[in-house]
Design an enzyme around this catalytic site. Sequence first.
Site, PDB file in Angstrom:
ATOM      1  N   ASP A  34      10.932  -6.115  -7.881  1.00 54.62           N
ATOM      2  CA  ASP A  34      10.901  -7.115  -6.842  1.00 54.62           C
ATOM      3  C   ASP A  34      12.413  -6.715  -6.203  1.00 54.62           C
ATOM      4  O   ASP A  34      13.479  -6.361  -6.824  1.00 54.62           O
ATOM      5  CB  ASP A  34      10.771  -8.306  -7.012  1.00 54.62           C
ATOM      6  CG  ASP A  34      10.831  -9.355  -5.980  1.00 54.62           C
ATOM      7  OD1 ASP A  34       9.524  -9.894  -5.847  1.00 54.62           O
ATOM      8  OD2 ASP A  34      11.744  -9.287  -5.163  1.00 54.62           O
ATOM      9  N   HIS A  84      -6.173  -2.330  -1.249  1.00 54.41           N
ATOM     10  CA  HIS A  84      -5.704  -3.430  -0.586  1.00 54.41           C
ATOM     11  C   HIS A  84      -6.526  -4.756  -0.520  1.00 54.41           C
ATOM     12  O   HIS A  84      -7.298  -4.913   0.232  1.00 54.41           O
ATOM     13  CB  HIS A  84      -5.544  -3.044   0.831  1.00 54.41           C
ATOM     14  CG  HIS A  84      -4.885  -3.963   2.024  1.00 54.41           C
ATOM     15  ND1 HIS A  84      -3.401  -4.132   1.700  1.00 54.41           N
ATOM     16  CD2 HIS A  84      -5.299  -4.960   2.607  1.00 54.41           C
ATOM     17  CE1 HIS A  84      -3.008  -5.322   2.658  1.00 54.41           C
ATOM     18  NE2 HIS A  84      -4.176  -5.636   3.094  1.00 54.41           N
ATOM     19  N   HIS A 139      -0.286  -9.622  -5.170  1.00 57.50           N
ATOM     20  CA  HIS A 139       0.672  -9.505  -6.154  1.00 57.50           C
ATOM     21  C   HIS A 139       1.054 -10.410  -7.221  1.00 57.50           C
ATOM     22  O   HIS A 139       0.863 -11.632  -6.826  1.00 57.50           O
ATOM     23  CB  HIS A 139       1.864  -9.013  -5.437  1.00 57.50           C
ATOM     24  CG  HIS A 139       2.345  -9.934  -4.561  1.00 57.50           C
ATOM     25  ND1 HIS A 139       1.668 -10.043  -3.237  1.00 57.50           N
ATOM     26  CD2 HIS A 139       3.450 -10.738  -4.419  1.00 57.50           C
ATOM     27  CE1 HIS A 139       2.542 -11.127  -2.617  1.00 57.50           C
ATOM     28  NE2 HIS A 139       3.515 -11.481  -3.255  1.00 57.50           N
ATOM     29  N   CYS A 159       0.753  -1.353   0.024  1.00 56.60           N
ATOM     30  CA  CYS A 159      -0.018  -0.062   0.067  1.00 56.60           C
ATOM     31  C   CYS A 159       1.016   1.108   0.063  1.00 56.60           C
ATOM     32  O   CYS A 159       0.621   2.236  -0.585  1.00 56.60           O
ATOM     33  CB  CYS A 159      -0.913  -0.001   1.374  1.00 56.60           C
ATOM     34  SG  CYS A 159      -2.316  -1.041   1.105  1.00 56.60           S
ATOM     35  N   HIS A 170      -0.846  -8.724   0.632  1.00 55.31           N
ATOM     36  CA  HIS A 170      -1.605  -7.896  -0.455  1.00 55.31           C
ATOM     37  C   HIS A 170      -1.260  -8.271  -1.787  1.00 55.31           C
ATOM     38  O   HIS A 170      -0.169  -8.689  -2.278  1.00 55.31           O
ATOM     39  CB  HIS A 170      -0.817  -6.257  -0.296  1.00 55.31           C
ATOM     40  CG  HIS A 170      -1.338  -5.236  -1.425  1.00 55.31           C
ATOM     41  ND1 HIS A 170      -1.750  -3.882  -0.870  1.00 55.31           N
ATOM     42  CD2 HIS A 170      -1.452  -5.372  -2.588  1.00 55.31           C
ATOM     43  CE1 HIS A 170      -2.025  -3.505  -1.812  1.00 55.31           C
ATOM     44  NE2 HIS A 170      -2.103  -3.809  -2.989  1.00 55.31           N
ATOM     45  N   GLY A 195       3.629 -19.960   0.113  1.00 53.62           N
ATOM     46  CA  GLY A 195       4.666 -19.061   0.735  1.00 53.62           C
ATOM     47  C   GLY A 195       4.490 -17.576   0.664  1.00 53.62           C
ATOM     48  O   GLY A 195       5.042 -17.016   0.323  1.00 53.62           O
ATOM     49  N   ASN A 238       1.362 -16.209  -5.500  1.00 51.43           N
ATOM     50  CA  ASN A 238       1.231 -16.911  -4.224  1.00 51.43           C
ATOM     51  C   ASN A 238      -0.014 -16.704  -3.470  1.00 51.43           C
ATOM     52  O   ASN A 238      -0.215 -15.403  -3.049  1.00 51.43           O
ATOM     53  CB  ASN A 238       2.417 -16.806  -3.494  1.00 51.43           C
ATOM     54  CG  ASN A 238       3.948 -17.337  -4.266  1.00 51.43           C
ATOM     55  OD1 ASN A 238       3.741 -18.287  -4.929  1.00 51.43           O
ATOM     56  ND2 ASN A 238       4.876 -16.437  -4.227  1.00 51.43           N
TER      57      ASN A 238
END
Length: 113
Positions: A30, A46, A100, A7, A98, A93, A87
Amino acid sequence: MEECIFCRIARGDVPTGIVLEDERFVAFRDIHPKAPQHVLVVPREHILSLNDLGRRPGDIGHLLLQFIVKVAERVGVEESGYRVLTNVGPDAGQEVEHLHFHILGGEDLGDFR
Ligand code: DGP
């Protein structure tokens, strides 16, 4: 409680390598890249995970797929190929709660497990 890191990134509060953004989604690099191109796509809203997204009415899922393709074009992997994954939950994992999507590319990614 500390606010969700994605966020904060989506709001521009944390300096991050932004690749592309629009009114609903943000793509950024990343922090621990697993391929030459490793970009995360997140909704500004969110949303916890794909479970949460899938239970919502509306067209956000389709818009998200269109945005992911634009990100692939932006980082130059739309022809060479890329992998998209998300994931969901502990067995997968999922570290950040949030939603992604990882976009990985820029080399032969090998077999998928
Ligand atoms: P996952 O296991 O799918 O929840 O992956 C979370 C990813 O998020 C992981 O590859 C590392 C990345 N990540 C976590 N914190 C940050 C951050 O503060 N900045 C950036 N750019 N990436 C982050």
